[in-house]
Design an enzyme around this catalytic site. Structure first.
Site, PDB file in Angstrom:
ATOM      1  N   GLY A 288       0.810  -1.204   0.000  1.00  0.00           N
ATOM      2  CA  GLY A 288       0.000   0.000   0.000  1.00  0.00           C
ATOM      3  C   GLY A 288       0.851   1.265   0.000  1.00  0.00           C
ATOM      4  N   SER A 289       0.365   2.287   0.697  1.00  0.00           N
ATOM      5  CA  SER A 289       0.963   3.625   0.614  1.00  0.00           C
ATOM      6  C   SER A 289       2.362   3.743   1.192  1.00  0.00           C
ATOM      7  CB  SER A 289       0.048   4.632   1.301  1.00  0.00           C
ATOM      8  OG  SER A 289      -1.192   4.700   0.637  1.00  0.00           O
ATOM      9  N   THR A 290       2.868   2.700   1.881  1.00  0.00           N
ATOM     10  CA  THR A 290       4.230   2.788   2.430  1.00  0.00           C
ATOM     11  C   THR A 290       5.277   2.893   1.329  1.00  0.00           C
ATOM     12  OG1 THR A 290       4.287   0.377   2.603  1.00  0.00           O
ATOM     13  CG2 THR A 290       3.721   1.608   4.601  1.00  0.00           C
TER      14      THR A 290
END
Length: 558
Positions: A289-291
């Site tokens: 995801g957004s990491t």
């Protein structure tokens, strides 16, 4: 006269018979004592002289401060020779009671293998119990001395250390990876045994046992226990399916802690299923995801087309790519954002538009550069390589999803490794489970100037207006990124109500020492990375920084 002749005949017959007997005995003596001497001596030795194995001590595994994580303790294994096993009912009952076994099972086991001369009854008993059994003096019962592994940290370090089998051979984790190093070489002693198998004399040592070599890990048991506790509490609080936490030294690449849930007790594995024994932080893959958005931004800044204050138009809050719609969190329209605020607000539309405005291999090259899609070379058994797609020139939607952490699979350790490059100002150290004896050889991956920009942006994520405010640590400047990703369904597509909640961060920003990754699979209720994983990060990072005595760099926040 006739009687006298008959008497003499009988006398001579007796004399001749006696002489023949004596000659026969003499011949037999000569035959056995001279002709067959060597053969009979060998046969005698085979029945009375034995070469017995002498157990070798397996090496101790300790943490970076010398605290034991795996040690060997003396144990005894009880075995019987069925051909000599003679007992009364009372003796058998007492024997079974000490072994905590049913007497009928013992009898059946011995009877089943009655043609053999060696049958294990029970192995790895406490030496005190084994000695009490020997004191019963039951014929045919013997003791074999050896060692059994003991793990002082129990389930807290189980996935890293692993365990050995009943023969003291490594089966999982570090015990398996360094089995040849840790395992000793048994010695041999020549002894004389009586017909009951008891040793009556020692003839000499054939070879001395060679003890296993000790191993010092990079793990800090204090941080390991802290991370285990925080993860366990979070698992209960969020009723999650599983989770992992990794603590990595940004400057040396040493793994200071690695924990997973659910776990198991390596000292008592009877109820431990294979899924509990898996070191998920290195074997399990997930879409982060957004990491990974920080690496999307890094590829944009590296291209020269974007600066941190460059503007990105996310209006009208929806972006259509190849017929697929991309939205920001809660379908919010964030309007016009700077590149820095795209990361701070974790805008999917923002990173997608940035990525699609650049050559398709820009982002792919950056992801591979920081270590995604290949093993970290940590040496841990079963480590997964992960996956980074290729040739996305005609697959614009896949490239767009890649920009916000889908269409890629990583491990928690790979995520920590990638962030460590930023924390170390572009330098990469080899990832290791062993304590570094000398400073590691580093390799420049990214320019220092770029990494300083990225650190500044990641710090903004933690500040007011960012998605990671719950990752703050009192007294320290912290940088990091939240991540929330739907879990892929085996049937295709994604579950609408199952998530990976992640947070990756580093501290202190002024001189980064540690990288901490927290991954929670399928939490119930709250599921956003900023709400579920960020607090785990904050508690682990806070404790680790203080345990290591790392200097404060944000006194005003106390």
């Amino acid at each position: 006269m006739r009687g006298r002749i008959e008497y003499e005949w009988r006398l001579w017959f007796l004399i001749v018979t006696l002489l023949l007997i004596v000659l026969g005995l003499l011949g037999r003596i000569i035959y056995l004592g001279v002709i067959k001497h060597n053969f009979l001596l060998d046969q005698s030795n085979m029945r009375s002289v034995r070469d017995v194995s002498t157990s070798a001590h397996r090496g101790i595994i300790s943490d970076r401060n010398g605290e034991p994580l795996a040690i060997s303790i003396p144990v005894g294994s009880i075995w019987v020779n069925p051909k000599l096993f003679v007992y009364t009912k009372e003796e058998l009952d007492h024997f079974a009671k000490l072994l905590v076994m049913d007497a009928k099972i013992i009898k059946a086991k011995v009877a089943k293998q009655s043609s053999r001369e060696f049958v294990y009854i029970k192995r790895s008993l406490a030496m005190e119990t084994a000695e009490r059994i020997l004191s019963l003096h039951i014929p045919g019962v013997f003791l074999e001395k050896g060692y059994r592994r003991h793990y002082p940290e129990g389930e807290a370090a189980a996935h890293v250390i692993g365990f050995t089998n009943i023969d003291d051979v490594g089966q999982e984790g570090i015990e398996l990876a360094y089995d040849n190093w840790l395992r000793g070489i048994p010695g041999k002693t020549r002894v004389v045994k009586d017909r009951l198998g008891n040793t009556v004399a020692t003839l000499g040592v054939i070879s001395e046992p060679k003890e296993g070599r000790n191993l010092t890990l990079s793990i800090d048991r204090r941080i390991q226990y802290l991370a285990h506790n925080e993860l366990k509490n979070a698992m209960v609080r969020h009723r999650a399916e599983s989770g992992s936490v990794v603590v990595l030294s940004a400057k040396t690449g040493e793994i200071l802690a690695m924990v997973n849930m659910p776990s198991y007790d390596p000292n008592n594995r009877r109820e431990a299923s294979p899924s509990r024994m898996r070191n998920r932080a290195v074997t399990d893959l997930f879409e982060p995801g957004s990491t990974t958005k920080i690496f999307t931004i890094a590829s944009a800044l590296s291209s020269g087309k974007y600066q941190s204050e460059s503007l990105v138009d996310t209006n009208p809050g929806v972006f259509v790519v190849d017929g697929h719609r991309i939205h920001d969190n809660a379908h919010k329209n964030n309007g016009i954002l700077t590149v820095k605020s795209v990361l701070q607000k974790s805008s999917d539309i923002g990173v997608a538009k940035i990525t699609l405005s650049l050559p398709s291999d820009n982002l792919l090259r950056m992801l591979r550069l920081v270590g995604f899609g290949k093993s970290t070379q940590s040496g841990f058994p079963g480590e997964a390589q992960g996956f980074v797609p290729s040739n996305l020139k005609k697959r614009q939607f896949v490239l767009a999803t890649l920009s916000f952490g889908y269409s890629i699979s990583v491990t928690a350790l790979q995520l920590a490794q990638a962030y460590a490059v930023i924390a170390a100002h572009g330098m990469a150290s080899p990832i290791t489970f062993l304590k570094a004896a000398v400073p590691p050889e580093k390799k420049e991956i990214l320019p220092k100037k770029l990494c300083l920009q990225l650190l500044n942006m990641l710090e903004a994520v933690i500040n007011t207006g960012g998605t990671g405010t719950r990752a703050r640590v009192s007294g320290y400047r912290v940088a990091g990124k939240t991540g929330t990703a739907h879990i892929a369904s085996p049937a295709g597509g994604y579950y609408t109500d199952r998530y990976f909640s992640n947070f990756v961060g580093l501290a202190p920003v002024s001189d980064p020492e540690l990288v901490v990754v927290a991954v929670i699979k399928n939490p119930r209720g709250l599921y956003h990375g900023g709400l579920v994983a960020a607090p785990i990060f904050a508690n682990v990072m806070n404790g680790a920084l203080r345990i290591l005595g790392i200097k404060l760099d944000n006194v005003d926040s106390i």
